[in-house]
Write a protein that holds these residues in place. Structure first.
Motif, PDB file in Angstrom:
ATOM      1  N   GLU A   7       0.859  -1.195   0.000  1.00 28.65           N
ATOM      2  CA  GLU A   7       0.000   0.000   0.000  1.00 28.65           C
ATOM      3  C   GLU A   7       0.886   1.233   0.000  1.00 28.65           C
ATOM      4  O   GLU A   7       1.812   1.339   0.806  1.00 28.65           O
ATOM      5  CB  GLU A   7      -0.911  -0.049   1.244  1.00 28.65           C
ATOM      6  N   ASP A   8       0.631   2.163  -0.915  1.00 29.15           N
ATOM      7  CA  ASP A   8       1.480   3.345  -1.021  1.00 29.15           C
ATOM      8  C   ASP A   8       1.011   4.496  -0.140  1.00 29.15           C
ATOM      9  O   ASP A   8       1.792   5.384   0.183  1.00 29.15           O
ATOM     10  CB  ASP A   8       1.548   3.822  -2.473  1.00 29.15           C
ATOM     11  N   GLU A   9      -0.268   4.524   0.223  1.00 28.64           N
ATOM     12  CA  GLU A   9      -0.747   5.648   1.032  1.00 28.64           C
ATOM     13  C   GLU A   9      -0.319   5.449   2.490  1.00 28.64           C
ATOM     14  O   GLU A   9      -0.806   4.548   3.173  1.00 28.64           O
ATOM     15  CB  GLU A   9      -2.260   5.764   0.943  1.00 28.64           C
ATOM     16  N   ASP A  51      -3.104  -3.294  -2.318  1.00 30.77           N
ATOM     17  CA  ASP A  51      -3.905  -2.174  -2.785  1.00 30.77           C
ATOM     18  C   ASP A  51      -3.972  -2.196  -4.309  1.00 30.77           C
ATOM     19  O   ASP A  51      -2.995  -2.515  -4.981  1.00 30.77           O
ATOM     20  CB  ASP A  51      -3.280  -0.856  -2.294  1.00 30.77           C
ATOM     21  N   MET A  53      -4.541   0.452  -6.345  1.00 29.76           N
ATOM     22  CA  MET A  53      -3.899   1.619  -6.943  1.00 29.76           C
ATOM     23  C   MET A  53      -2.517   1.841  -6.337  1.00 29.76           C
ATOM     24  O   MET A  53      -2.395   2.274  -5.208  1.00 29.76           O
ATOM     25  CB  MET A  53      -4.753   2.877  -6.696  1.00 29.76           C
TER      26      MET A  53
END
Ligand code: CA
Length: 227
Positions: A7-9, A51, A53
């Motif tokens: 997950e990038d966020e 994730d 995105m």
């Protein structure tokens, strides 16, 4: 139980990681698809939360890549969209379940448990070193068939030592896998917890399993296997 979160966020990643760690899961985070694939290849995970995105490649591609590399760890896909099409594509790409953002943490937890249970049927969840045994599903520990009462932190530390039995486990590894990221590794918290574990696991018996490697870290091993 070790979980990989791709997950990038940052906010969502730390929210999920914190929550899962409170439930005694060991969580590694990768913030790109590339890092996620690499991490999944070098470590054995019980579950991957992915994730859809991501900044480099999307979750669907990552999922297909994982399956192509014969990594059959259950995948829970996170999607910000609620389109049926995305869900179908996720499942087609080899994901086992999906969850639409925003979600309640309890729902994520329920799905994590369900996926781990499903996997539990064909995977052993009992770890054993000499007469010490832990069950990763019930999170109960026994030594010489006697139950050992552990706090959640002690359990997580013991599970990590047992997953890496007969290998040197450094304080850095412990701080990365068992403690939060903001953990200050210069404190003696790890040594304090190792001592708690020793009291509960080793002190009632003559056979010591937890060994200190001075200046390096610890090894959990069966003394009977020593040369
Ligand atoms: Ca994202």
């Amino acid at each position: 139980m070790r979980i990989l979160l791709i997950e990038d966020e940052t906010k969502i990643a730390s929210f999920i990681r914190r929550g899962l760690r409170e439930e005694h899961y060991t969580v590694d985070v990768a913030d790109t698809g590339e890092k996620g694939l690499y991490t999944a290849e070098i470590n054995p995970y019980d579950l991957i939360i992915l994730d859809l995105m991501l900044p480099d490649r999307d979750g669907l591609t990552v999922c297909r890549e994982l399956r192509k590399k014969q990594i059959n760890t259950p995948v829970l896909m996170l999607t910000a969209r609620n389109a049926v099409r995305d869900k179908v594509s996720g499942l087609d790409a080899g994901a086992d379940d999906y969850l639409t953002k925003p979600f309640a943490f309890n729902e994520l937890l329920a799905r994590v448990r369900a996926l781990l249970r499903r996997q539990g049927t064909n995977k052993t969840t009992i770890l054993k070193v000499a007469d010490l045994e832990i069950n990763q599903l019930t999170q109960k520990a026994h030594r010489n068939s006697k139950p050992i009462n552990l706090t959640s932190k002690e359990y997580a530390l013991l599970e990590f030592l047992m997953l890496n039995a007969n290998q040197l486990v450094t304080r850095t590894m412990i701080s990365e896998h068992v403690w939060q990221e903001d953990f200050d590794s210069f404190t003696n918290v790890i040594d304090v917890y190792i001592n708690y574990l020793r009291k509960k696991i080793d002190q009632p018996t003559a056979k010591k399993l937890i060994h200190t490697i001075r200046g390096s870290g610890y090894i959990l091993k069966d003394p009977a296997t020593e040369p």
